[in-house]
Design a protein around this motif. Structure first.
Motif, PDB file in Angstrom:
ATOM      1  N   LEU A   1      -3.164  18.208  47.543  1.00 31.14           N
ATOM      2  CA  LEU A   1      -3.750  17.335  48.555  1.00 31.14           C
ATOM      3  C   LEU A   1      -2.889  16.084  48.717  1.00 31.14           C
ATOM      4  N   ALA A   2      -2.855  15.555  49.932  1.00 36.41           N
ATOM      5  CA  ALA A   2      -2.113  14.319  50.194  1.00 36.41           C
ATOM      6  C   ALA A   2      -2.871  13.152  49.575  1.00 36.41           C
ATOM      7  N   LYS A   3      -2.248  12.516  48.605  1.00 39.10           N
ATOM      8  CA  LYS A   3      -2.959  11.465  47.860  1.00 39.10           C
ATOM      9  C   LYS A   3      -3.249  10.228  48.704  1.00 39.10           C
ATOM     10  N   GLY A   4      -2.432   9.974  49.723  1.00 35.26           N
ATOM     11  CA  GLY A   4      -2.627   8.773  50.517  1.00 35.26           C
ATOM     12  C   GLY A   4      -3.602   8.935  51.669  1.00 35.26           C
ATOM     13  N   ALA A   5      -4.193  10.122  51.814  1.00 42.64           N
ATOM     14  CA  ALA A   5      -5.094  10.359  52.945  1.00 42.64           C
ATOM     15  C   ALA A   5      -6.453   9.720  52.711  1.00 42.64           C
ATOM     16  N   ASP A   6      -7.008   9.120  53.768  1.00 39.19           N
ATOM     17  CA  ASP A   6      -8.376   8.607  53.708  1.00 39.19           C
ATOM     18  C   ASP A   6      -9.378   9.683  54.108  1.00 39.19           C
ATOM     19  N   LYS A   7      -8.902  10.679  54.863  1.00 44.50           N
ATOM     20  CA  LYS A   7      -9.786  11.741  55.324  1.00 44.50           C
ATOM     21  C   LYS A   7      -9.015  13.057  55.280  1.00 44.50           C
ATOM     22  N   HIS A   8      -9.727  14.136  54.904  1.00 44.20           N
ATOM     23  CA  HIS A   8      -9.115  15.453  54.801  1.00 44.20           C
ATOM     24  C   HIS A   8      -9.885  16.420  55.693  1.00 44.20           C
ATOM     25  N   ILE A   9      -9.160  17.167  56.531  1.00 47.97           N
ATOM     26  CA  ILE A   9      -9.759  18.212  57.355  1.00 47.97           C
ATOM     27  C   ILE A   9      -9.131  19.540  56.951  1.00 47.97           C
ATOM     28  N   ILE A  10      -9.963  20.465  56.483  1.00 50.31           N
ATOM     29  CA  ILE A  10      -9.494  21.767  56.026  1.00 50.31           C
ATOM     30  C   ILE A  10      -9.949  22.816  57.028  1.00 50.31           C
ATOM     31  N   ILE A  11      -9.015  23.612  57.533  1.00 49.46           N
ATOM     32  CA  ILE A  11      -9.307  24.639  58.535  1.00 49.46           C
ATOM     33  C   ILE A  11      -8.812  25.969  57.986  1.00 49.46           C
ATOM     34  N   ALA A  12      -9.729  26.890  57.713  1.00 49.47           N
ATOM     35  CA  ALA A  12      -9.381  28.165  57.101  1.00 49.47           C
ATOM     36  C   ALA A  12      -9.932  29.315  57.907  1.00 49.47           C
ATOM     37  N   GLY A  13      -9.277  30.460  57.786  1.00 54.66           N
ATOM     38  CA  GLY A  13      -9.745  31.678  58.424  1.00 54.66           C
ATOM     39  C   GLY A  13      -9.833  32.803  57.423  1.00 54.66           C
ATOM     40  N   GLY A  14     -11.014  33.407  57.284  1.00 51.64           N
ATOM     41  CA  GLY A  14     -11.200  34.556  56.407  1.00 51.64           C
ATOM     42  C   GLY A  14     -10.815  34.289  54.970  1.00 51.64           C
TER      43      GLY A  14
ATOM     44  N   ASN B   1     -13.835  11.684  51.551  1.00 51.89           N
ATOM     45  CA  ASN B   1     -14.171  11.959  52.943  1.00 51.89           C
ATOM     46  C   ASN B   1     -13.424  13.228  53.372  1.00 51.89           C
ATOM     47  N   TYR B   2     -14.152  14.322  53.562  1.00 52.57           N
ATOM     48  CA  TYR B   2     -13.508  15.578  53.918  1.00 52.57           C
ATOM     49  C   TYR B   2     -14.465  16.460  54.712  1.00 52.57           C
ATOM     50  N   LYS B   3     -13.903  17.417  55.444  1.00 54.01           N
ATOM     51  CA  LYS B   3     -14.663  18.437  56.143  1.00 54.01           C
ATOM     52  C   LYS B   3     -13.935  19.769  55.993  1.00 54.01           C
ATOM     53  N   LEU B   4     -14.703  20.801  55.696  1.00 53.71           N
ATOM     54  CA  LEU B   4     -14.153  22.150  55.594  1.00 53.71           C
ATOM     55  C   LEU B   4     -14.692  22.981  56.747  1.00 53.71           C
ATOM     56  N   HIS B   5     -13.806  23.633  57.489  1.00 51.60           N
ATOM     57  CA  HIS B   5     -14.178  24.494  58.603  1.00 51.60           C
ATOM     58  C   HIS B   5     -13.637  25.899  58.313  1.00 51.60           C
ATOM     59  N   LEU B   6     -14.536  26.886  58.280  1.00 52.71           N
ATOM     60  CA  LEU B   6     -14.147  28.256  57.948  1.00 52.71           C
ATOM     61  C   LEU B   6     -14.587  29.205  59.049  1.00 52.71           C
ATOM     62  N   ALA B   7     -13.634  29.965  59.591  1.00 54.86           N
ATOM     63  CA  ALA B   7     -13.928  30.986  60.591  1.00 54.86           C
ATOM     64  C   ALA B   7     -13.880  32.365  59.938  1.00 54.86           C
ATOM     65  N   VAL B   8     -14.930  33.171  60.142  1.00 58.85           N
ATOM     66  CA  VAL B   8     -14.974  34.531  59.603  1.00 58.85           C
ATOM     67  C   VAL B   8     -15.372  35.489  60.721  1.00 58.85           C
TER      68      VAL B   8
END
Length: 564
Positions: free
Chosen positions: A360-373, A392-399
């Motif tokens: 993970l990027a240590k200097g990030a204030d917010k993390h957005i994770i976008i994954a598929g399957g 502060n993060y959000k995980l988005h998963l498409a299946v």
């Protein structure tokens, strides 16, 4: 069935009586004499060796100390009794069959021998044999005592022990008469003084039946036996005790071969109709200080059936016990099919080090994770870490329909959103990336079309390339064999199907810098002067691919020329 290289059951011991009285051998041609310089090896800090040897140009003048220019990193090996090392090249195809994962390394010269021949082995030559090569007279002094550096050389944790147990150690000479060896010289037996004591029979009592004090005493009287080996046998007889071999065979804490380790499958469960979870536990007991949590974004390489090497994202766990998630690819003939159909609970597989290849990027204030399957496997440990540390993060998963690792995803609460195509749910990349600010980092793993769409959308919203990261949840590091020509050093390497270019370069003493070893970081980049490359991994920008390749995962097509 899955097997492991160092979970090895030795064959029955030979009858030592069968190792007596080999017939005298006929003269055989000398191929070449090899020498090597001391250099750092095996990417182990402080470890040096001269095991990488190259042929010398004839004529060669041999002195009492051996072949000029040949060095020994271990000071006790700088002995007149150990001036020249001979190894049977007939052993190499046998080793390659027994340890297919390391087959590309098993070539004449790989044991660091000064000379080799198919015609001779440890059962056909005796202690004290006087052997002439051209103008030089040699005397067989002792079996070679293998050490832990062979474990690193051949990437097998117990290689040194295998070598001595199978009596394939090679043998050493002292130089009785120095002289010159010309091209075309023959290796000739001049005199045999101990016909009952082949090198193999002495090695049998040195390494196997060590507590036979009657034989130990008899060996101490052999004419021509090396002083160090004689001293071992004399000490056994005098003190009626055996030497500790652990240090020589395994090394200390810093010298142990930990590049590859064995893990047993302790759980195999279905996550979906096509995705299975595998839980592995270390076969060997680990000290507390060696047990560490899996870092976010970690990969691990695994040898599968002696045919494939794959790298998989680690779902979570520790260096003692960790979990993988693997999808069965419809047309798989390699890793995923092997894991799904050939393995079962209790099987042992050989793994490389767990490496934080996509941190993970240590200097990030917010993390957005976008994954598929199945791409979710690249981010489960990262998401768990972000959740546990209240970031502060959000995980988005498409299946497409089924959700793998639904329990772990559910534990993330409102921070995780799943888009199920079968339910008519669709991921809106535009709205997701529109929420990014200058301190946001975006991470994506999944089908190529998803990652391409993320890259396009990030560019549209002006996100810098340094803030957008792409990961591959599985990496194929094996493939078709190819040839690598090293332009500056003049060497040519044959890279085998289960061998990476990085590993092949290491076998000839080129310690290329590396870190992740799954194609993400770019540390192992090498310059390409010619030939075609099958690029793998994400560590190179598109504009770099015309003149570089990642030595850890990318492969040449046919033949490549490298600026090395």
């Amino acid at each position: 069935m899955a097997t492991a290289t160092s979970s090895w059951t030795p064959p029955p011991r030979p009858n030592p009586e069968s190792l007596k009285n080999p017939p005298p051998f006929d003269p055989i041609p000398l191929v070449h004499l090899r020498t090597g310089k001391i250099r750092p090896v095996f990417n182990k800090p402080g470890m040096t060796s001269a095991i990488h040897k190259a042929p010398s140009n004839f004529p060669v003048t041999i002195t009492k100390s051996g072949i000029p220019g040949d060095e020994h990193a271990y000071e006790p090996h700088r002995s007149l009794d150990k001036a020249i090392h001979h190894y049977s090249s007939a052993h190499y195809p046998v080793w390659a069959t027994e340890i297919p994962e390391s087959a590309p390394i098993f070539k004449p010269g790989a044991f660091g021998e000064n000379l080799f021949s198919d015609e001779l082995d440890e059962t056909k030559i005796c202690i004290g044999d006087k052997v002439r090569i051209g103008g030089v007279l040699l005397e067989v002094s002792e079996p070679r005592s293998p050490c832990y550096k062979l474990n690193h050389r051949f990437q097998v944790k117990n290689m040194a022990n295998r070598v001595q147990t199978l009596l394939r150690s090679g043998w050493l000479y002292r130089v009785l008469e120095p002289g010159v060896v010309e091209e075309g010289a023959m290796i000739e037996l001049v005199e045999r003084v101990n016909p009952e004591w082949s090198v193999a029979r002495v090695a049998y009592y040195l390494f196997l039946e060590r507590d036979n004090m009657v034989m130990n005493r008899e060996i101490t009287c052999l004419t021509g036996l090396g002083d160090e080996i004689r001293g071992k046998f004399e000490k056994r007889v005098k003190k009626d005790e055996l030497e500790d071999e652990a240090g020589r065979l395994l090394g200390g804490t810093e010298e142990k071969m930990d590049t590859w380790n064995e893990y047993r499958i302790v759980e195999k469960r279905k996550e979906t109709s096509t995705v299975s979870a595998f839980v592995f536990e270390a076969v060997e007991s680990l000290a507390e200080e060696d047990i560490h949590p899996v870092e976010p974004g970690s990969h691990v390489r695994v040898k599968l059936g002696g045919k494939f090497v794959r790298a998989y994202s680690v779902v979570g766990g520790t260096t003692k016990r960790f979990e993988l998630g693997i999808a069965l690819e419809p047309d798989s003939r390699g890793g995923s099919k092997f894991m799904h159909t050939e393995t079962k609970v209790g099987d042992i597989l050989t793994f490389g080090k767990i490496t934080a290849s996509f941190p993970l990027a240590k200097g990030a204030d917010k993390h957005i994770i976008i994954a598929g399957g199945i791409g979710i496997t690249a981010f489960l440990s990262a998401a768990e870490y972000l959740h546990r540390t209240n970031q502060n993060y959000k995980l988005h998963l498409a299946v497409s329909s089924e959700v793998p690792f639904s329990a772990q995803i559910g534990a993330l609460g409102d921070n995780a959103t799943v888009y199920n195509k079968a339910l008519g749910q669709r991921m809106d990349l535009k709205s997701i990336i529109a929420n990014a600010d200058p301190t946001t980092h975006v991470y994506s793993c999944g089908p190529q079309r998803l990652m391409d769409a993320v890259a396009s959308m990030a560019k549209e919203y002006g996100m810098p390339d340094s803030s957008v990261h792409f990961e591959q949840f599985t990496v194929t590091t094996s493939g078709d064999p190819f040839t690598a020509e090293l332009k500056r050093s003049g060497k040519t390497l044959e890279v085998g199907p289960t061998q990476s270019l990085l590993d092949a370069l290491k076998t000839v003493g080129l310690d290329i810098d590396s870190s992740c070893e799954v194609g993400n970081c770019g540390t192992c980049k090498v310059d390409v002067c010619g030939g075609r490359v099958e690029h793998k991994g994400t560590g190179l920008m598109e504009e770099e691919k015309s003149g570089s390749m990642l030595s850890c995962v990318s492969r040449g097509i046919g033949r490549v020329v490298l600026d090395l």
